[in-house]
Design a protein around this motif. Sequence first.
Motif, short mmCIF file in Angstrom:
data_model
loop_
_atom_site.label_atom_id
_atom_site.label_comp_id
_atom_site.label_asym_id
_atom_site.label_seq_id
_atom_site.Cartn_x
_atom_site.Cartn_y
_atom_site.Cartn_z
N GLU A 62 0.81 -1.22 0.00
CA GLU A 62 0.00 0.00 0.00
C GLU A 62 0.84 1.27 0.00
O GLU A 62 0.55 2.21 -0.74
CB GLU A 62 -0.96 0.02 1.19
CG GLU A 62 -1.85 1.24 1.18
CD GLU A 62 -2.83 1.30 2.34
OE1 GLU A 62 -3.49 2.34 2.47
OE2 GLU A 62 -2.92 0.33 3.10
N SER A 63 1.89 1.32 0.79
CA SER A 63 2.67 2.56 0.86
C SER A 63 3.39 2.84 -0.46
O SER A 63 3.50 4.00 -0.87
CB SER A 63 3.66 2.53 2.03
OG SER A 63 4.64 1.54 1.83
N ARG A 64 3.86 1.81 -1.14
CA ARG A 64 4.51 2.01 -2.44
C ARG A 64 3.48 2.41 -3.49
O ARG A 64 3.76 3.21 -4.39
CB ARG A 64 5.27 0.75 -2.91
CG ARG A 64 6.49 0.42 -2.08
CD ARG A 64 7.45 1.57 -1.82
NE ARG A 64 7.95 2.22 -3.02
CZ ARG A 64 8.34 3.50 -3.08
NH1 ARG A 64 8.31 4.26 -2.01
NH2 ARG A 64 8.76 4.02 -4.20
N GLY A 65 2.29 1.88 -3.40
CA GLY A 65 1.23 2.30 -4.31
C GLY A 65 0.89 3.78 -4.13
O GLY A 65 0.74 4.52 -5.10
N MET A 66 0.78 4.22 -2.88
CA MET A 66 0.48 5.62 -2.61
C MET A 66 1.63 6.53 -3.04
O MET A 66 1.41 7.63 -3.54
CB MET A 66 0.18 5.82 -1.12
CG MET A 66 -1.18 5.28 -0.68
SD MET A 66 -2.54 6.23 -1.40
CE MET A 66 -3.23 5.02 -2.49
N ALA A 67 2.86 6.07 -2.87
CA ALA A 67 4.02 6.85 -3.32
C ALA A 67 3.98 7.00 -4.84
O ALA A 67 4.29 8.07 -5.39
CB ALA A 67 5.32 6.20 -2.87
N TYR A 68 3.59 5.94 -5.55
CA TYR A 68 3.47 5.99 -7.01
C TYR A 68 2.42 7.03 -7.40
O TYR A 68 2.66 7.88 -8.26
CB TYR A 68 3.09 4.61 -7.56
CG TYR A 68 2.94 4.58 -9.06
CD1 TYR A 68 4.03 4.35 -9.88
CD2 TYR A 68 1.70 4.80 -9.65
CE1 TYR A 68 3.90 4.34 -11.26
CE2 TYR A 68 1.56 4.79 -11.03
CZ TYR A 68 2.66 4.56 -11.83
OH TYR A 68 2.52 4.54 -13.19
N LEU A 69 1.27 6.99 -6.76
CA LEU A 69 0.21 7.96 -7.05
C LEU A 69 0.70 9.38 -6.78
O LEU A 69 0.45 10.29 -7.57
CB LEU A 69 -1.03 7.64 -6.21
CG LEU A 69 -2.24 8.55 -6.40
CD1 LEU A 69 -2.73 8.54 -7.84
CD2 LEU A 69 -3.36 8.13 -5.44
N ALA A 70 1.40 9.57 -5.68
CA ALA A 70 1.90 10.89 -5.31
C ALA A 70 2.91 11.42 -6.32
O ALA A 70 2.86 12.60 -6.70
CB ALA A 70 2.51 10.85 -3.91
N THR A 71 3.83 10.57 -6.78
CA THR A 71 4.82 11.05 -7.75
C THR A 71 4.15 11.39 -9.07
O THR A 71 4.54 12.35 -9.73
CB THR A 71 5.96 10.03 -7.97
OG1 THR A 71 5.42 8.78 -8.39
CG2 THR A 71 6.80 9.86 -6.71
N ARG A 72 3.15 10.64 -9.45
CA ARG A 72 2.45 10.94 -10.71
C ARG A 72 1.63 12.22 -10.59
O ARG A 72 1.58 13.02 -11.52
CB ARG A 72 1.57 9.76 -11.14
CG ARG A 72 2.30 8.69 -11.95
CD ARG A 72 3.65 8.39 -11.46
NE ARG A 72 4.44 7.54 -12.34
CZ ARG A 72 5.60 7.01 -11.99
NH1 ARG A 72 6.10 7.24 -10.79
NH2 ARG A 72 6.29 6.30 -12.83
N PHE A 73 1.02 12.43 -9.45
CA PHE A 73 0.30 13.68 -9.20
C PHE A 73 1.27 14.86 -9.31
O PHE A 73 1.00 15.85 -10.00
CB PHE A 73 -0.36 13.64 -7.82
CG PHE A 73 -1.14 14.87 -7.48
CD1 PHE A 73 -2.50 14.94 -7.72
CD2 PHE A 73 -0.52 15.98 -6.91
CE1 PHE A 73 -3.23 16.09 -7.41
CE2 PHE A 73 -1.23 17.12 -6.59
CZ PHE A 73 -2.59 17.18 -6.83
N ALA A 74 2.41 14.75 -8.63
CA ALA A 74 3.41 15.82 -8.65
C ALA A 74 3.93 16.07 -10.06
O ALA A 74 4.13 17.21 -10.47
CB ALA A 74 4.55 15.49 -7.70
N ALA A 75 4.15 15.00 -10.83
CA ALA A 75 4.65 15.15 -12.20
C ALA A 75 3.65 15.90 -13.07
O ALA A 75 4.03 16.75 -13.88
CB ALA A 75 4.96 13.77 -12.79
#
Length: 145
Positions: free
Chosen positions: A47-60
């Motif tokens: 879950e934490s890696r999934g949320m980190a992925y979502l966060a980096t894509r949002f930031a990008a």
Amino acid sequence: MIAGIGTDILKIDRLKASYARTNGRLAERILGVDEMKVFQARLARNESRGMAYLATRFAAKEAFSKAIGLGMRMPMSWRAMQTLNDPSGKPVVKCSGKLQTFMEEKKFFAQVSISDEVDMAIAFVVVTYGTPVVSGVLDIKDMGN
């Protein structure tokens, strides 16, 4: 030549709270089709890696919208710009629809860098116009243009 730069940083906990509040619809609103597949696979594993992925894509997406000078208005939209990884793992920008047409008409090329830590995600985008930079090196024949 540089046409624009953009950066974005966010707290992953704020994104997690929005994701929970929307029962996961936040990811559907933000991620493109290819990004969604990766997100779902990562979320299922950790879950934490999934949320980190979502966060980096949002930031990008935020950084990209700043670099092209449009913000979040057409032809820029959340799902029209995706940050995917090439076989080496390097993040790359993939545009679709009207945003792809906009990028082609402007002769814009985007480079993206993303990173995350336990509680933060960041993205940096440089948009150039004219001859694309490939692997950080211009072809010598293009140097005078």
